[in-house]
Scaffold this active site. Sequence first.
Site, PDB file in Angstrom:
ATOM      1  N   ASP A  80      16.344  -0.955  -8.982  1.00 31.57           N
ATOM      2  CA  ASP A  80      16.264   0.181  -8.263  1.00 31.57           C
ATOM      3  C   ASP A  80      16.595   0.293  -6.047  1.00 31.57           C
ATOM      4  O   ASP A  80      17.587   0.740  -5.409  1.00 31.57           O
ATOM      5  CB  ASP A  80      14.987   1.485  -8.222  1.00 31.57           C
ATOM      6  CG  ASP A  80      15.392   1.926  -9.361  1.00 31.57           C
ATOM      7  OD1 ASP A  80      16.260   2.011 -10.321  1.00 31.57           O
ATOM      8  OD2 ASP A  80      13.840   2.572 -10.044  1.00 31.57           O
ATOM      9  N   GLU A 116       7.002   0.227  -8.266  1.00 33.22           N
ATOM     10  CA  GLU A 116       6.903   0.066  -8.753  1.00 33.22           C
ATOM     11  C   GLU A 116       5.622   0.919  -9.008  1.00 33.22           C
ATOM     12  O   GLU A 116       4.549  -0.911  -8.384  1.00 33.22           O
ATOM     13  CB  GLU A 116       7.234  -0.442 -10.772  1.00 33.22           C
ATOM     14  CG  GLU A 116       8.588   0.137 -10.558  1.00 33.22           C
ATOM     15  CD  GLU A 116       9.409   0.890 -11.083  1.00 33.22           C
ATOM     16  OE1 GLU A 116       8.690   2.095 -11.225  1.00 33.22           O
ATOM     17  OE2 GLU A 116      10.647   1.247 -10.099  1.00 33.22           O
ATOM     18  N   HIS A 123      14.101   1.909 -12.989  1.00 34.30           N
ATOM     19  CA  HIS A 123      12.861   2.039 -12.895  1.00 34.30           C
ATOM     20  C   HIS A 123      11.741   0.777 -12.905  1.00 34.30           C
ATOM     21  O   HIS A 123      11.045   0.596 -13.804  1.00 34.30           O
ATOM     22  CB  HIS A 123      11.844   3.369 -14.578  1.00 34.30           C
ATOM     23  CG  HIS A 123      12.050   4.384 -13.670  1.00 34.30           C
ATOM     24  ND1 HIS A 123      11.786   5.254 -13.127  1.00 34.30           N
ATOM     25  CD2 HIS A 123      13.009   4.990 -14.670  1.00 34.30           C
ATOM     26  CE1 HIS A 123      12.454   6.464 -13.056  1.00 34.30           C
ATOM     27  NE2 HIS A 123      13.520   6.882 -14.679  1.00 34.30           N
ATOM     28  N   ASP A 169      12.138  -1.496  -3.082  1.00 35.50           N
ATOM     29  CA  ASP A 169      11.452  -0.342  -3.893  1.00 35.50           C
ATOM     30  C   ASP A 169      10.393  -0.672  -4.855  1.00 35.50           C
ATOM     31  O   ASP A 169      10.362  -1.774  -5.092  1.00 35.50           O
ATOM     32  CB  ASP A 169      12.389   0.195  -5.450  1.00 35.50           C
ATOM     33  CG  ASP A 169      12.329   1.194  -5.886  1.00 35.50           C
ATOM     34  OD1 ASP A 169      12.482   2.337  -5.842  1.00 35.50           O
ATOM     35  OD2 ASP A 169      11.885   0.338  -7.343  1.00 35.50           O
TER      36      ASP A 169
END
Length: 943
Positions: free
Chosen positions: A157, A20, A152, A18
């Site tokens: 995640d 961000e 998040h 994942d």
Amino acid sequence: MTSSTRHSDFPLTFVSLDLETTGLNAESDRIIEVGAVKVEQGRIVDSFQQLINPGHALPDFVSVLTGITDADLVGSPPFNDIADELATFIGDVPMVGQNYQFDLGFLNANGVMPNGPVFDTLDLSRILRPSATSHSLGWLVEEMGIVNDSPHRALADAEATAQVFLKFWDMILSLDPATLAMIRSLSDRAPRDWRAGPIFELAAQQKGIASDGPERVLQRLTERLGRPSVESETRQRKLPTTQDGTVAIEAAFESHGGLVKALGDSYEPRTQQLEMAQAVAQIQETDRTLLLEAPPGTGKSLGYLIPAIWRAEAAEEQVVVATSTRGLQEQLATKDVPIALRALGLTPPEVRVAVLKGRGNYLCMTRLLSRLGNLEVTPGEAAFYARLMVWLESTESGDLGELPMGEQEAARWSTLSAGSEEGHGNCTYEREGLCFIGRARRAAQAAHLVITNHALLLADSSSGGNVLGEIPHVILDEAHNLEREATDHYSRSVSHGEVNELLNSLGADSEDGRPRLVAAAFGSSPPPTGATAQTMEAAGAEVSAAARSAAVRANQLFTAVGSIAAESRSDRGGDSQVRLIQRVRETDEWREAAKAWQDLDATLASVADLVDSRLRSALQTQQGRQGPSTDVDDVIRRIADVRARLTSVMRDVNPDDDITWLETPRDQRGSLSLHWAPMSVAPYLATGPFVDRKSIVLSSATLTTDDSFGFITDRLGLEEPETLQVRLTLGPEDAAAAMLPADVPDPNNNAYGKAVQQAVVDVATATGGGVLALFTSHASLRQTYTKVSSDLRERGISVLGQGIDGAPDRLAEIARLRKGIVILGAAAFWEGVDLPGDALKALIVTRLPFDVPSDPIIAARGETYENAFSEFQIPRSLLRFKQGVGRLLRSTKDQGVIIVLDSRVLNRAYGAAFIDALPTSNVQTPTLDRLGNEVQNWFNTDA
């Protein structure tokens, strides 16, 4: 995810990753955090986590979303410094992610190119949870009971996504073997870029399941559904026939009556609701027509449902309730009808309720099995069909309403839905009780109460009532939309592109050289051989030649019509719609077009005759083929339909009865089209949905203009109906205020748009969100969205635009769940939207909702009045305005401010009618520069 968490052993090692980021654009935005876990045999064996310095300050919304601040990133490396380490961690094993196209785009843009296959939990969720309304990671972890303490954040995640993936693996292994075999077959035939395919192949291999066709899925469906039993059921009376209907209905509304028992303390007895129920009961008893206006908060649906159910059950007289919107139809079926039944002391087995929608809402098994037999499928088709296969394990109805869809999926559904009526009676699955539309019809015919929509009611009346049958009592809710919906139903249109598409499909050859119609008739079956093949080839060649000739005629027609459009544009300044009034029909250009139409019509008739005589005969000579003429019937029907629609426009029309016009495309993607609409829907309603009813109730929150039902009575052609205008004041007198700024520029003034934008910012700032701004133009909505979004975002307020940030239902749901939201809405938000409490504190009407006067239907119907503006346009605008301002006060707990940013309400004589239509007498006229302050003062004073 802990190392002790176990699932069914997934046979491959994989990495769940994942990211961000600072935004959504992989080219211009930057990665700020990477999180990844490596999983073997259902257990995490390694992890990777790193904050990344993007080289610039973070946007505020990113910090709010992730909790990562600029200070956290000080000293963190740029992505390039850790790219090789991350690539080594990933290696060649499969990767798992949620909406992986997003993460993969950022990795590729930064030089990391994973070598292994990619599995997307978003894609798997859509297939394995076909009826789910959300597939976000947050929804998935909550539904699956997975703990994610740091949403998040990349590592958390990634761990959650790994768990979700393993849960989906368990779900795949638990699929019915027939379903898994069919999905494996789809994977075999789909290109390798269908990323979900290998997962299903792997599961099938592990369970020893080979690819298979749809026949086993059909067998499982037969075993699960069985033959419907409603055919032999009859409606049984539960309420005693001696019971007085008035007494029973009044008892339901008493302070200690049925509704109190059904709703408990949340029920607030209202004399207006009882008044409405009594009126409906009286109309159904005396066999008359009732126009009923009941404002929001009356409890209108229960007001008519309770007497309707009593009538259907006690008198054994079936009742149909038809709505305009799907939302109200679903509300009635799932919420209001169960309450009404409990209020009368009845249960669903005692009173059968059926929901019936249009044919296009139901899956057609014949069409599905035909499509599944195709030799090749695209990745999008494979994913869609796989989703349907999983859905068929559980659906009882085959109803589209169980499958939330995007635009592309909706287009695919249209090729699989029950569609037209042709061939329905000869359908094998209908005879065996496996036709979903047939099952729905039989349930409706055996029901006491049928809930449907205006469109189906209109369509059924046009086809002689072969779906609903003879229904004695009809209730039309949202009846203010009936004229528009009847106009849409009875209107006809045909485009050059549509005609060309039909003829090209008949005139072209398939890849194997056979005429396309011949190839389509046999699908993936082996082509015929010998004399039969020669006969079919010859027949197909004749049809193809005739179709190509018809295409030439069609070009001649639309070229001639195009010259009329071009001349009109030069005269009228480029209008895209040109009315075909008598003056136009007397020109040489029109006579040329009419001659071209006659030639085209004769050629189309020849094509249909060839298909019917030559090709049908050839197809039927092949032994063992019981249903190949289905494609022939479909072609003949489509040709007849095109001919009928062309005739409705090109014939000698009656200007008192017919409205005809042509439309030119606004861009290169469109094509010239011809249109017909009835001057009045009244005669069609009189001989259609209104004919042979014992009683008709037309209900809405907005049926009167200037406290009179005269306009709607005239428009719908009703003769001396009974009327009831329910009056209701929700909450105290100071529950709402209306603010009409006196210095708003005229809507046609260049300064008007800027004034609207500033007003939206000022009002939203004063309320802290909870604002709905209603627009009459999508262009104005988009312009306002662009100008106000960044300004309000800096103040912690999010702006959502219809058609920009999602569909209306989605935007309304966000506003109900989150604070600080401003919605900019167009037509869909003027009615049918419920934003309770703080979700709607201020309603802004940016412009009075007048129709475009040059619209052919509006212009033609307006000409039937002495004063089109005052007698036709103002009443229409008033009804829509009342719908719009009615969004604010929906219950006794609602309060807020209505702002009208159209100075015509103050400086035009007709403005008084709009002010009278406001749901409050507290009307203020602040200046624009004081608007925000006055809104804030009102809320402070009210508090």
